[in-house]
Motif scaffolding. Structure first.
Motif, short mmCIF file in Angstrom:
data_model
loop_
_atom_site.label_atom_id
_atom_site.label_comp_id
_atom_site.label_asym_id
_atom_site.label_seq_id
_atom_site.Cartn_x
_atom_site.Cartn_y
_atom_site.Cartn_z
N SER A 143 71.41 41.86 -32.48
CA SER A 143 70.79 42.89 -31.58
C SER A 143 71.08 42.68 -30.06
CB SER A 143 69.19 42.83 -31.88
OG SER A 143 68.75 41.29 -31.64
N PHE A 144 71.54 41.47 -29.61
CA PHE A 144 71.44 41.13 -28.31
C PHE A 144 72.67 39.85 -28.04
CE2 PHE A 144 69.70 38.68 -24.53
CZ PHE A 144 69.92 39.75 -23.74
N ASN A 197 73.05 30.72 -36.84
CA ASN A 197 71.77 30.83 -37.57
C ASN A 197 70.88 31.36 -36.79
OD1 ASN A 197 73.02 30.31 -40.04
ND2 ASN A 197 72.30 28.07 -39.60
N GLN A 198 70.87 31.05 -35.57
CA GLN A 198 69.62 31.49 -34.80
C GLN A 198 69.94 32.94 -34.20
OE1 GLN A 198 69.48 32.62 -31.18
NE2 GLN A 198 67.35 32.72 -31.33
N CYS A 199 71.29 33.34 -34.09
CA CYS A 199 71.81 34.52 -33.55
C CYS A 199 71.26 35.44 -34.67
CB CYS A 199 73.04 34.78 -32.96
SG CYS A 199 73.40 33.91 -31.46
N PHE A 200 71.52 35.44 -35.77
CA PHE A 200 71.35 36.27 -36.94
C PHE A 200 69.94 36.03 -37.62
CE2 PHE A 200 75.86 36.46 -36.83
CZ PHE A 200 76.23 37.78 -37.12
N SER A 201 68.98 35.50 -37.03
CA SER A 201 67.68 35.10 -37.46
C SER A 201 67.57 35.07 -38.92
CB SER A 201 66.91 36.29 -36.89
OG SER A 201 66.93 36.58 -35.53
N GLN A 241 62.61 34.73 -32.45
CA GLN A 241 62.94 34.70 -31.17
C GLN A 241 64.34 35.65 -31.20
OE1 GLN A 241 62.35 34.01 -28.02
NE2 GLN A 241 61.19 31.95 -27.81
N MET A 242 64.57 36.08 -29.80
CA MET A 242 65.74 36.93 -29.73
C MET A 242 66.88 36.12 -29.77
SD MET A 242 64.64 39.18 -26.35
CE MET A 242 66.44 40.08 -26.12
#
Length: 597
Positions: free
Chosen positions: A281-282, A328-332, A342-343
């Protein structure tokens, strides 16, 4: 070139013209503490043609009396005039009376004046005196790392920018500094770094070191750049790690720095493209600011707590955060440490002492003061001082316009909290340029107003950033006090994937900075200059890191989202009654409408 400057001044004094009788070529050899400057060069140019100085062996040419070292002998009156110049270092000069001698002088300038000149693609390089910044602003450069502490005299004019390595990968010459500390003029020659002895020029065949041997590289750099000898021995990037790094399988800190800067750029390119494709998303890149991340991270200890903004993911990478954890964080997904709350790019890691990123600007600044104060209290109870830590807080120039900036720095100064406030001045607060944001001399000039120490550094020089943060950390622990660092850099990318920077800045400006000041290119030039890497080696690393990022991203994309029951966890140690009710209501709603979610 220095010789060009000498000739220019010679013309001003009427020593350069069509007549051979007025042709004088002066060659200057500068000591390691002298400052090469046209203002100082004018004092070296010899007096006008005088019959008593004619050399009978070379009719029509001037002969200037010199001593055995080639230094011009002046009258008592001229010696008095020269006394002020000797504070900046003695100069030697000699006269070339034939075209052959002129040619020999020109070819040997680099060797005899090696501290401030070095061959670059066949041409002699002279360290620039100033740094060009956004909006055409110029800032004086200095080779001296000096923290301006409370009560010290402030820099005259614009605060200087500390730099070690110039854009072409050469360590800079202090004699070409655009700013010279007045105190240093009165104490020149008082330390080993300030020695006025001219070391012998380096061997042309000694430009490379034993393959990837940091000890050999330190020895070469210390010999080649005696002014920087102490920093060469202390700089963390030039030291071997006490253990092998997990991601490289080697203890070579410098090569790991290069690889991680390239990895950062590849990760930014790929994940930004993934956002354009609608896969995340961002995203926010740090292109052009990689030296800040890796340089400062190398100078910190594991016990130091990092409170970042949203453009410092390189510090996490240096501490061991893997590409899998980033993606992993960016793709949640279910492996995201933040459980998908988080974003993207809002990373955090308790294990690595990296506070989770907060979107609102400036919130981390007063929090850093609290963290630093707690670390100060803990340090007072420690038996081993080496275990003490500091807080380091990163933010942009735009964040320095928030009220949290004022509150955080004022509290830190009055509480004597060991905090490094690190401002990335990249020229733009989203679309607001620094010209529209403040009228003063950047951010660091605000430090004295808070009763705080300050330091300005070239944010595109990994060696200088590492040195600045190392010294700042030492200052914090020694004085139990905060310090403000301003790193001058340039944001090459858009503010974020929600931004189009071409609407408020010229593409040529971006191109010029990416060509001339890029930190990754600068470090690559340094390594290439000393025979550590070739263009093919760099391209291979780039391909390896690109594939590693792609593999991590594709794996993260295939994983499921976090489990639903994690939605109510992690807020309280024990889940209160009202949250248990909300969880039951959600489960009932999902059971009533199966397949709709």
């Amino acid at each position: 070139m220095m010789r060009t400057n000498v000739l220019r001044i010679a013309r001003r004094h009427g020593l350069e013209g069509s007549s051979r009788s007025s042709s004088v070529i002066v060659r200057t050899i500068t000591t390691s503490t002298s400052r090469t400057d046209t203002r100082n060069l004018s004092s070296v140019v010899a007096v006008r043609s005088n019959p008593e100085h004619q050399d009978s062996s070379t009719p029509g040419h001037q002969k200037i009396r010199t001593d055995v070292n080639g230094t011009i002998k002046l009258s008592s009156k001229k010696r008095a005039a020269k006394s002020s110049a000797t504070k900046q270092g003695q100069r030697r000069a000699r006269v070339a009376t034939t075209s052959k001698e002129k040619e020999q002088i020109e070819k040997s300038d680099v060797r005899d004046n090696y501290i401030n000149q070095e061959h670059t693609d066949g041409e002699a390089h002279v360290s620039p005196a100033h740094l060009m910044y956004t909006g055409g602003t110029t800032m004086p450069l200095t080779s001296h790392l000096k923290i301006i502490e409370p009560g010290h005299d402030l820099p005259i004019g614009i605060w200087p920018v500390f730099r070690i390595m110039d854009e072409d990968g050469c360590f800079r010459c202090p004699s070409n500094d655009g700013y010279v500390d007045p105190e240093r003029h009165t104490s020149a020659g008082s330390s080993r770094k300030e020695s006025t002895t001219i070391s012998p020029p380096p061997d042309d065949n000694a430009s490379s070191t034993s393959k990837h041997d940091l000890a050999s590289l330190r020895s070469l750099l210390s010999s080649k750049y005696p002014f920087h000898a102490n920093e060469v021995l202390d700089n963390v990037l030039l030291q071997s790690s006490p253990h092998d790094f997990a991601d490289t399988g080697s203890d070579n800190t410098l090569l790991r720095a290069q690889r991680q800067m390239i990895r950062l750029r590849q990760m930014d390119n790929i994940l930004q493209n993934a956002q354009r494709q609608g896969r995340i998303s961002f995203y926010m890149t740090c292109r052009g600011e990689e030296a800040i991340h890796i340089g400062s991270a190398s100078a910190l200890k594991q016990q130091d707590v990092i409170l970042a903004q949203y453009r410092e993911h390189g510090l996490l990478m240096w501490r061991g955060f893997t590409l899998e954890q980033f993606t992993n964080q960016c793709f949640s997904n279910d492996l995201d440490l933040g459980r998908g709350r988080q974003m993207p790019v809002h990373y955090g890691s308790r294990a690595l002492n990296y506070h989770t990123i907060s979107s609102p600007l400036g919130t981390q600044i007063p929090q850093a003061t609290g963290v630093g104060y707690k670390l100060k209290l803990d340090a007072a109870k420690m038996e081993d001082p080496s275990e003490a830590g500091i807080a380091i807080c990163y933010f942009g120039d735009g964040c320095a316009s928030t009220t949290d900036f004022h509150a955080g720095l004022n509290f830190a100064a009055t509480l004597k909290a060991p905090v490094v406030f690190f401002c990335r001045n990249n020229g733009y607060a989203i679309s607001t340029s620094v010209e529209d944001q403040y009228a003063g001399d950047g951010i660091v000039c605000r430090a004295p107003g808070y009763g705080m120490a300050g330091l300005r550094v070239d944010g595109n020089d990994a060696f200088a950033v590492s040195a600045a943060v190392r010294k700042a950390r030492e200052y914090c622990l020694t004085n139990n006090a905060p310090i403000l660092i301003e790193a001058i850099t340039y944001r090459q990318g858009h503010h974020s994937t929600s931004d189009d920077s071409s609407r408020y800045r010229c593409p040529k400006e971006v191109h010029d900075h990416s060509t001339s000041t890029d930190p990754v290119k600068r470090l690559n030039k340094f390594l290439h200059r000393h025979g550590w890497v070739s263009s093919d080696d760099t391209a291979k690393i780039r391909d390896e890191e690109r594939m590693a990022v792609l593999n991590a991203m594709e794996a993260a994309e295939r994983r499921p989202p976090p489990k639903l029951d994690t939605l109510f966890a992690d807020v309280y140690e024990e889940m209160p009654l009202h949250l248990r009710r909300q969880e039951q209501q959600l489960q009932q709603h999902l059971a009533k409408y199966p397949g709709r979610y």
